[in-house]
Each structure stands twice: as C-alpha cells, then as structure tokens.
Design an enzyme around this catalytic site. Structure first.
Site, PDB file in Angstrom:
ATOM      1  N   SER A   1       0.830  -1.202   0.000  1.00 55.86           N
ATOM      2  CA  SER A   1       0.000   0.000   0.000  1.00 55.86           C
ATOM      3  C   SER A   1       0.864   1.251   0.000  1.00 55.86           C
ATOM      4  CB  SER A   1      -0.926  -0.017   1.219  1.00 55.86           C
ATOM      5  OG  SER A   1      -1.697   1.163   1.292  1.00 55.86           O
TER       6      SER A   1
ATOM      7  N   PHE B   1       2.318   1.948  -3.550  1.00 54.88           N
ATOM      8  CA  PHE B   1       1.355   2.505  -4.503  1.00 54.88           C
ATOM      9  C   PHE B   1       0.965   3.938  -4.130  1.00 54.88           C
ATOM     10  CE2 PHE B   1       0.890  -1.858  -5.905  1.00 54.88           C
ATOM     11  CZ  PHE B   1       0.632  -1.718  -7.257  1.00 54.88           C
ATOM     12  N   HIS B   2       0.879   4.253  -2.845  1.00 54.63           N
ATOM     13  CA  HIS B   2       0.617   5.637  -2.453  1.00 54.63           C
ATOM     14  C   HIS B   2       1.756   6.552  -2.901  1.00 54.63           C
ATOM     15  CE1 HIS B   2      -2.633   4.118   0.137  1.00 54.63           C
ATOM     16  NE2 HIS B   2      -3.039   5.372   0.231  1.00 54.63           N
ATOM     17  N   GLU B   3       2.973   6.069  -2.767  1.00 52.91           N
ATOM     18  CA  GLU B   3       4.126   6.868  -3.202  1.00 52.91           C
ATOM     19  C   GLU B   3       4.130   7.058  -4.714  1.00 52.91           C
ATOM     20  OE1 GLU B   3       7.527   9.143  -2.736  1.00 52.91           O
ATOM     21  OE2 GLU B   3       6.175   8.346  -1.208  1.00 52.91           O
TER      22      GLU B   3
ATOM     23  N   ILE C   1       1.610   9.744  -5.844  1.00 59.25           N
ATOM     24  CA  ILE C   1       1.883  11.132  -5.448  1.00 59.25           C
ATOM     25  C   ILE C   1       3.241  11.596  -5.939  1.00 59.25           C
ATOM     26  CG2 ILE C   1       2.139  12.695  -3.485  1.00 59.25           C
ATOM     27  CD1 ILE C   1       0.211  10.936  -1.944  1.00 59.25           C
TER      28      ILE C   1
END
Length: 523
Positions: free
Chosen positions: A445, A448-450, A453
C-alpha cells in the site's frame, strides 16, 4: 328528547350519551402528570396496577371508588334541553372526562436508574439531538468563516482550476490513458493459450509478469518524460494502479482455477459442485465487464440488478458535480493560500509548523471527506448502477473504527478484498506469519501511495511511503489500547488525530514546498 340522568355508582349504562369510566393503568416509570388519561372511549374496567406495586391493603378499593364515582360529572337540566358538564371537557354531543390516575401518595422512585450522560448509560441513549446541534454549529461557524474569507480576499477561484491551456500539451498522457486496454487483451491471449495447454505454466507466469510490470511502468515513464500538470499525472497513475490490480486478480484467479481443475482431474481434490461451474475456458466478455466494473476481484459472474434507475443516476450525478465544485472551492479559497503563505515545516520554527498544520487540517479534512463521498459513494454507485453491478459494499462504517487496523479493513473495501484474496492469504498459505503478512500488505500500500503522489510531482522524498508505514506502529498501539481498555474509542481518536489532523496536512505541506523548491532550482 329527555336527557338521561347520570348513573349512580356501580351502574353500567350502554347509552351513547352516558360516560363510561375505567381505571387506567399506571406505568412503572410514570412521572408527575403522566397519569392524564382519556376515559370516554372504552367500557372495560381495570382496577389493578400493571407493575404489581401496592401502596397499602385497601388503596386499590378506595382508588376504584374515586375513579368510578368521586370525580363523576354532574349534569343539570335546563329549560332549553342542553346538558351542562361540570367535570369534563365537552366535544360536540360527547363528553370526555379527564382523570388524574397518578395520586399524591403514589411512589415517585421505583427502581435504580443512572443519569443519561453517566458512563454506564451514555451509549444506551439516543444522541440525535446533540448530533443535530453539532451540525447546526458546524454550519454556522463555517458559514461565518466563508463570509469572512470572501469579504477579506474576494473570490479566488478562476477558470484555470477547471481548464488550463497547459492541459492541451498533455496529449501524451491522454494517449497513455487509452493504451491500458492493450494489457488486458495481452493477458487474455496468454490465458487463452494456457487454458488450451499451448504453453506451459512457467511461460505463462513469465509473460504475465512482463505484462503487469509494463502496465505500471509505462505510465510512470510517460509522466516523468513529459512535463505535465500534477492533476493529469495523478489521474493517470490512479488508472494505472487500478489496471494493475485488476490484471493481477485476473491472472491469479485463472491460475487458481486451472490448478483446482487439474487437481480434480487427478483425483487429488474432490469436485466442488458450487465452484465447478466456473471451471471452464477463460471468457473475454467477463474480462471486459470486469475491467470496467467497480471491483478489483475477478470472477466469471457477479450479482446483478434487474434494471437501471435513470432518475437515481441523474440525482447522483448532480450531487457529484456539486460536491466536486465544493472541493474546488475549498482548495482554491483556503488550502492554496495557506500553503503558499507557509514555510517548509521541517526548516522553520516548530510552533509555527504546528500552527500551519492545524490551520490546514480543517479545510484538508473537508476536502478528504468530500473526496471519499464523491468517489466511494457517488461515483462507484453510479458506475455500479449503469453496469447493474449488485454488490455495492464499497466501504463500511470506518468512522467508528476503534483501531487503525480496523479502519484499513473498513475504509476501502475493493482494495481490502483484493489484499485479502491475492496477498494476505497467499502469504499465510506459504508459511509467512500473520504479522509479516500484515507488514507486506502495508508495504505494498505504501509503494502505490508513493507512486500516485511522487511520480506526478516528480519528487521522490518518500513522504507518502513513510506516512503509510508509520501506520504499522499505530496499529500495534491502538490494538494494545483496545485490548487493555475494552470498548474504548481511544484508537478512533488516535486515527483521527494522526491520520487526518496531522498526517495529511503535513504531507501536503512537505510535497508542496519540495515541488516549489525543485521548480526554483530548475529556473
């Protein structure tokens, strides 16, 4: 017509104009004045309390006499034939006699009770009125702030928020958004060959690794290659991540189907009648439906609704436009000025950084809640309605989560189901401990957040990655608090504080100043 005389004690008259009185029961919790009853509509006599409390030996008998005859109305006859009621309320031709069944000698305190706001009874009460009060106060306070902001700064929103000439130069990203359909087609061809046993399993796995890796790296390359606006890059990366998750689910599900079918043919596993309907060649139509459906878990068929509610869809679209506009208003009118007038939170005064974060937390929280409502409730339900997709549990009551771990299980159900199905349980089946499997899920998770953004911002400082991985110790902390203090909302408060009040505003400030510093150096 002659008037009838008032009946004496003990008489029962069935005439329509005669008032029949009955003893009315008293509830155990009745308060002073609660014993006001209307006794004109019944002819049944009841002479005992339902709660079984007796004040003294002959109280009930005296009470019956008082009810039957003590307050009996006196009717006088006049020359004009009218009936005068001295003990009741006259309604047309009928007379309603009102009696107070709650006597001065009746006990006012019958059992042990807690105050409504005490710790033992507070969660047994309805707090709808307090909730309405909070809404009224929230609207009043924020309405005043909006008016004050408009009077001080004017309307800061311009047309560039909705459309910018720079967006025309993002055509490579637009073309990239149209190409992801090639990867599901390639995956379908590989699965078709695998089901027909034209290629071996090692070759199938290798081809799928190449396809899925290219599906996520190709958008990254396009975003980094072309200088595009951040919003376009974020949208493309979200689509790429969703596409990658869907492809992995499609591949993993078909691989598991073939494994079960081969085991059944060899007699290693008994046939399962409930699942054997799914054991047939890969279906292209089901793949196309899956790629556009509001789910990340592939299966041959889904629960379907009977028809499309066009009026309902129109109402949801109107709400989507309204809340999207509200998000834009908050971003342009509040968040942008606060961020532009702030310094880097890690390079200045600590108290100043805390003040900036707290000032940014409220509008950021509003935008985040609006984003959740627009995407998870409005958009996914609209898409499900248009596709007649039946299972619309896209989220649960994550706002009541008492631990961080519980929040992540309730917040995003499509991703949660994907992680449980294709990551968590496969890790457990391969002998990985439960704690390590949870850590792997958070790590994925965080990656994928990195990507969503950092890539559009062209900044790899890993603030989003660190923010997600920081949830792991918070999971341990809130689980410990929940185990120590049963039914405690401490974990829920920790989630709101660290995730919404401090976490997200801090990430916004960090990424904004890093992007501005990078642009300053490039100039």
């Amino acid at each position: 017509m002659a008037l009838l005389d008032t009946p004496q004690i003990g008489e029962i008259t069935t005439t329509a104009t005669t008032t029949i009185r009955r003893r009315t029961t008293v509830k155990p919790d009745a308060g002073i004045g609660d014993g006001l009853f209307d006794s004109s509509s019944s002819s049944k006599t009841n002479s005992s309390f339902e709660d079984g409390d007796s004040l003294n030996g002959d109280f009930n008998d005296k009470f019956k006499e008082q009810i039957g005859a003590g307050d009996e109305s006196k009717d006088d006859s006049k020359g004009n034939g009218q009936k005068i009621d001295h003990g009741g309320v006259k309604k047309g031709r009928e007379t309603t006699v009102v009696h107070y069944a709650y006597r001065p000698s009746s006990p006012a305190h019958r059992r042990i009770k807690e105050s409504p706001l005490s710790s033992d009874a507070i969660f047994k009460q309805s707090h709808a009125g307090l909730f309405n009060l909070c809404i009224v106060v929230l609207v009043a306070v924020n309405g005043r702030l909006i008016i004050e902001n408009l009077m001080k700064y004017g309307l800061l929103i311009n047309s560039n928020f909705w459309f910018s000439s720079r967006s025309l130069r993002d055509w490579p990203l637009l073309m990239c958004c149209l190409t992801p359909s090639d990867f599901p087609l390639a995956a379908y061809i590989v699965e078709k060959l695998a089901w027909k046993k034209r290629i071996s399993d090692p070759v199938v796995i290798t081809l799928h690794v190449i396809i899925t890796t290219t599906a996520i790296l190709y958008p990254v390359f396009m975003i980094l290659r072309f200088d595009s606006v951040v919003l376009s890059g974020v949208s493309l990366m979200l689509c790429a991540c969703i596409n990658w998750l869907k492809l992995v689910s499609f591949v993993h599900t078909n691989y598991d189907m073939r494994s079960l079918l081969n085991s059944t043919d060899k007699g290693e596993v008994e046939p399962m009648s409930s699942n054997m309907d799914y054991f047939y060649d890969v279906n292209f139509k089901s793949l196309v439906y899956f790629m556009v459906a509001p789910t990340l878990c592939y299966q041959i068929s889904y629960p379907r609704t009977a028809f499309i509610r066009k009026g309902w869809v129109l109402r949801q679209l109107i709400k989507l436009v309204i809340f999207t506009g509200f998000m834009g208003f908050i971003i342009e009118q509040y968040i942008n000025p606060i961020v532009k007038n702030s310094r880097h939170p890690l390079k200045g005064d600590f108290l100043y950084a805390i003040e900036r974060v707290l000032k940014l937390s409220v509008p950021n929280l509003y935008v985040w809640l609006c984003m959740f409502y627009c995407f998870f409730h409005l958009w996914l339900n609209i898409l499900a309605e248009l596709l007649c997709f039946g299972d619309r549990e896209f989220y649960k009551d994550w706002w009541n989560a008492q631990t961080i771990e519980e929040y992540w299980r309730l917040w995003n159900m499509p991703v949660h189901k994907w992680i449980v199905r294709h990551l968590y349980f496969p890790c457990l089946r391969n002998g990985i401990p439960k704690g390590a499997a949870i850590l792997v899920a958070f790590f994925m998770s965080a990656v994928f957040h990195e990507l969503c953004i950092a890539v559009p911002c062209h900044i790899f400082k890993f603030w989003a990655f660190i923010g997600i991985m920081f949830q792991v110790p918070l999971v341990l902390l809130t689980n410990y608090l929940q185990h120590k203090f049963q039914n405690s909302m401490v974990g829920n408060m920790i989630f709101w504080c660290f995730f919404s009040i401090f976490g997200q505003p801090m990430c916004v400030l960090l990424y904004y100043h890093d992007v501005m510093n990078q642009k300053g150096k490039s100039k």
